[in-house]
Motif scaffolding. Sequence first.
Motif, mmCIF file in Angstrom:
data_model
loop_
_atom_site.group_PDB
_atom_site.id
_atom_site.type_symbol
_atom_site.label_atom_id
_atom_site.label_comp_id
_atom_site.label_asym_id
_atom_site.label_seq_id
_atom_site.Cartn_x
_atom_site.Cartn_y
_atom_site.Cartn_z
ATOM 1 N N GLN A 155 0.849 -1.186 0.000
ATOM 2 C CA GLN A 155 0.000 0.000 0.000
ATOM 3 C C GLN A 155 0.884 1.236 0.000
ATOM 4 O OE1 GLN A 155 -3.571 0.216 0.070
ATOM 5 N NE2 GLN A 155 -3.107 2.360 -0.387
ATOM 6 N N ASP A 156 0.830 1.974 -1.113
ATOM 7 C CA ASP A 156 1.582 3.223 -1.260
ATOM 8 C C ASP A 156 0.731 4.343 -0.662
ATOM 9 O OD1 ASP A 156 3.028 5.411 -2.033
ATOM 10 O OD2 ASP A 156 2.805 5.093 -4.186
ATOM 11 N N ASN A 157 0.973 4.658 0.588
ATOM 12 C CA ASN A 157 0.107 5.608 1.289
ATOM 13 C C ASN A 157 0.392 7.068 0.970
ATOM 14 O OD1 ASN A 157 -1.578 3.819 2.746
ATOM 15 N ND2 ASN A 157 0.105 3.382 4.148
ATOM 16 N N ASP A 158 1.637 7.382 0.569
ATOM 17 C CA ASP A 158 1.946 8.786 0.323
ATOM 18 C C ASP A 158 1.860 9.177 -1.151
ATOM 19 O OD1 ASP A 158 4.231 7.658 -0.765
ATOM 20 O OD2 ASP A 158 5.486 8.163 0.947
ATOM 21 N N GLN A 159 1.839 8.170 -2.065
ATOM 22 C CA GLN A 159 1.710 8.439 -3.500
ATOM 23 C C GLN A 159 2.776 9.394 -4.026
ATOM 24 O OE1 GLN A 159 -1.233 7.233 -5.844
ATOM 25 N NE2 GLN A 159 -0.441 5.739 -4.387
ATOM 26 N N ASN A 160 4.020 9.251 -3.521
ATOM 27 C CA ASN A 160 5.112 10.051 -4.069
ATOM 28 C C ASN A 160 6.371 9.199 -4.103
ATOM 29 O OD1 ASN A 160 6.543 10.183 -1.552
ATOM 30 N ND2 ASN A 160 5.213 11.863 -0.899
ATOM 31 N N LEU A 161 7.456 9.739 -4.609
ATOM 32 C CA LEU A 161 8.686 8.980 -4.794
ATOM 33 C C LEU A 161 9.675 9.157 -3.648
ATOM 34 C CD1 LEU A 161 9.261 9.695 -8.599
ATOM 35 C CD2 LEU A 161 8.108 7.736 -7.545
ATOM 36 N N ARG A 162 9.272 9.831 -2.588
ATOM 37 C CA ARG A 162 10.179 10.057 -1.464
ATOM 38 C C ARG A 162 10.064 8.929 -0.441
ATOM 39 N NH1 ARG A 162 7.797 15.071 -2.199
ATOM 40 N NH2 ARG A 162 6.462 14.743 -0.363
ATOM 41 N N PRO A 163 11.142 8.606 0.251
ATOM 42 C CA PRO A 163 11.073 7.590 1.304
ATOM 43 C C PRO A 163 9.996 7.939 2.317
ATOM 44 C CG PRO A 163 13.348 8.143 0.845
ATOM 45 C CD PRO A 163 12.512 9.121 0.079
ATOM 46 N N SER A 164 9.246 6.912 2.740
ATOM 47 C CA SER A 164 8.158 7.151 3.675
ATOM 48 C C SER A 164 7.987 5.952 4.586
ATOM 49 C CB SER A 164 6.848 7.396 2.918
ATOM 50 O OG SER A 164 5.753 7.344 3.801
ATOM 51 N N PRO A 165 8.008 6.160 5.901
ATOM 52 C CA PRO A 165 7.773 5.051 6.820
ATOM 53 C C PRO A 165 6.296 4.700 6.938
ATOM 54 C CG PRO A 165 8.153 7.061 8.061
ATOM 55 C CD PRO A 165 8.378 7.397 6.613
ATOM 56 N N GLY A 166 5.432 5.424 6.235
ATOM 57 C CA GLY A 166 4.001 5.167 6.335
ATOM 58 C C GLY A 166 3.475 4.134 5.350
ATOM 59 N N TYR A 191 4.074 -18.891 6.826
ATOM 60 C CA TYR A 191 4.763 -17.690 7.312
ATOM 61 C C TYR A 191 3.978 -16.478 6.858
ATOM 62 C CZ TYR A 191 8.468 -14.108 7.734
ATOM 63 O OH TYR A 191 9.189 -12.982 8.058
ATOM 64 N N ALA A 192 3.755 -15.541 7.774
ATOM 65 C CA ALA A 192 3.048 -14.300 7.431
ATOM 66 C C ALA A 192 3.620 -13.158 8.263
ATOM 67 C CB ALA A 192 1.549 -14.443 7.693
ATOM 68 N N ARG A 193 3.865 -12.033 7.591
ATOM 69 C CA ARG A 193 4.383 -10.858 8.291
ATOM 70 C C ARG A 193 3.870 -9.615 7.586
ATOM 71 N NH1 ARG A 193 10.568 -9.956 10.573
ATOM 72 N NH2 ARG A 193 10.176 -7.913 11.542
ATOM 73 N N ALA A 194 3.519 -8.602 8.358
ATOM 74 C CA ALA A 194 2.960 -7.390 7.767
ATOM 75 C C ALA A 194 3.184 -6.212 8.703
ATOM 76 C CB ALA A 194 1.465 -7.558 7.500
ATOM 77 N N GLY A 195 3.186 -5.008 8.125
ATOM 78 C CA GLY A 195 3.290 -3.809 8.935
ATOM 79 C C GLY A 195 3.677 -2.605 8.102
ATOM 80 N N VAL A 196 3.732 -1.447 8.751
ATOM 81 C CA VAL A 196 4.190 -0.236 8.067
ATOM 82 C C VAL A 196 5.723 -0.212 8.080
ATOM 83 C CG1 VAL A 196 2.119 1.083 8.579
ATOM 84 C CG2 VAL A 196 4.021 1.101 10.213
ATOM 85 N N LEU A 197 6.304 0.402 7.084
ATOM 86 C CA LEU A 197 7.755 0.398 6.923
ATOM 87 C C LEU A 197 8.441 1.291 7.959
ATOM 88 C CD1 LEU A 197 8.200 0.672 3.045
ATOM 89 C CD2 LEU A 197 7.600 -1.323 4.422
ATOM 90 N N SER A 198 9.577 0.817 8.449
ATOM 91 C CA SER A 198 10.422 1.680 9.279
ATOM 92 C C SER A 198 11.355 2.504 8.397
ATOM 93 C CB SER A 198 11.219 0.844 10.279
ATOM 94 O OG SER A 198 12.036 -0.108 9.603
ATOM 95 N N SER A 199 11.586 2.045 7.170
ATOM 96 C CA SER A 199 12.370 2.788 6.184
ATOM 97 C C SER A 199 12.037 2.250 4.806
ATOM 98 C CB SER A 199 13.880 2.652 6.451
ATOM 99 O OG SER A 199 14.287 1.300 6.338
ATOM 100 N N GLY A 200 12.309 3.049 3.772
ATOM 101 C CA GLY A 200 12.058 2.613 2.410
ATOM 102 C C GLY A 200 10.923 3.372 1.757
ATOM 103 N N ASN A 201 10.511 2.903 0.598
ATOM 104 C CA ASN A 201 9.424 3.558 -0.135
ATOM 105 C C ASN A 201 8.801 2.586 -1.132
ATOM 106 O OD1 ASN A 201 7.898 6.055 -0.837
ATOM 107 N ND2 ASN A 201 8.760 5.631 -2.869
ATOM 108 N N LEU A 202 7.490 2.664 -1.306
ATOM 109 C CA LEU A 202 6.752 1.867 -2.281
ATOM 110 C C LEU A 202 6.049 2.811 -3.241
ATOM 111 C CD1 LEU A 202 5.059 -0.636 0.208
ATOM 112 C CD2 LEU A 202 7.318 -0.801 -0.846
ATOM 113 N N THR A 203 6.074 2.463 -4.521
ATOM 114 C CA THR A 203 5.403 3.267 -5.536
ATOM 115 C C THR A 203 4.475 2.369 -6.341
ATOM 116 O OG1 THR A 203 7.280 4.769 -5.697
ATOM 117 C CG2 THR A 203 5.680 4.815 -7.493
#
Length: 205
Positions: A155-166, A191-203
């Motif tokens: 889930q790309d929550n910020d919809q931009n190309l900058r790193p976002s922990p959200g 195996y299952a794991r999920a959560g918001v990022l502590s670092s990085g970015n998704l687009t």
Amino acid sequence: MKPGAPRFFRRSILLAAVGILAVVLTACRGVGGGQLPPDGVVFAGPASFGFTFSCEDKGGLNPPTGQLSIQLSYIDHGSNPLGSGFSIHGIVDQIDPVLESAICIGQNPPPPPVGQLIFLGRYHLTSSAPAGFPSTCPTRETKTTPLCRFEVIVQDNDQNLRPSPGDFFSIKLTTVTDPLITEFPVTTVVYARAGVLSSGNLTVK
């Protein structure tokens, strides 16, 4: 039986399969990477990942056949429900080229949740196997031993190309090998794991 019946029957099966798989493909392009933090309870260490996803043709005159492309790298760096840390590599499912083209034809599907991407594929270990890794999942694929399958939700929550922990990342590893199964029974998830990022970015586009 009429001469045209077998072809019609095959086309009906093909279209049914497209309907099953197209539900999963909720975006055309996605790329990113980052890290999930440890929770100190089930997951002792962070998990890092990177992925690329595309499902589209190029358009224009005489466009190439639509192609589905998936690459996934995932590493759990600490103790977890499978035991010790491990790493896997994920790739696209092997599907009929006609079906692949139909899925990635470039037409607009119903709009998904904004910024969300769900994709499935096959995975294999790229590290030694943790104690709890299922023996039924091969470390490499042969004609008689298909790879087990994964599901990833981003889930790309910020919809931009900058790193976002959200931004959000979720992964499930299963013992399922059938590419037409798009909803994995709970008993097959190892195996299952999920959560918001502590670092990085998704687009996701």
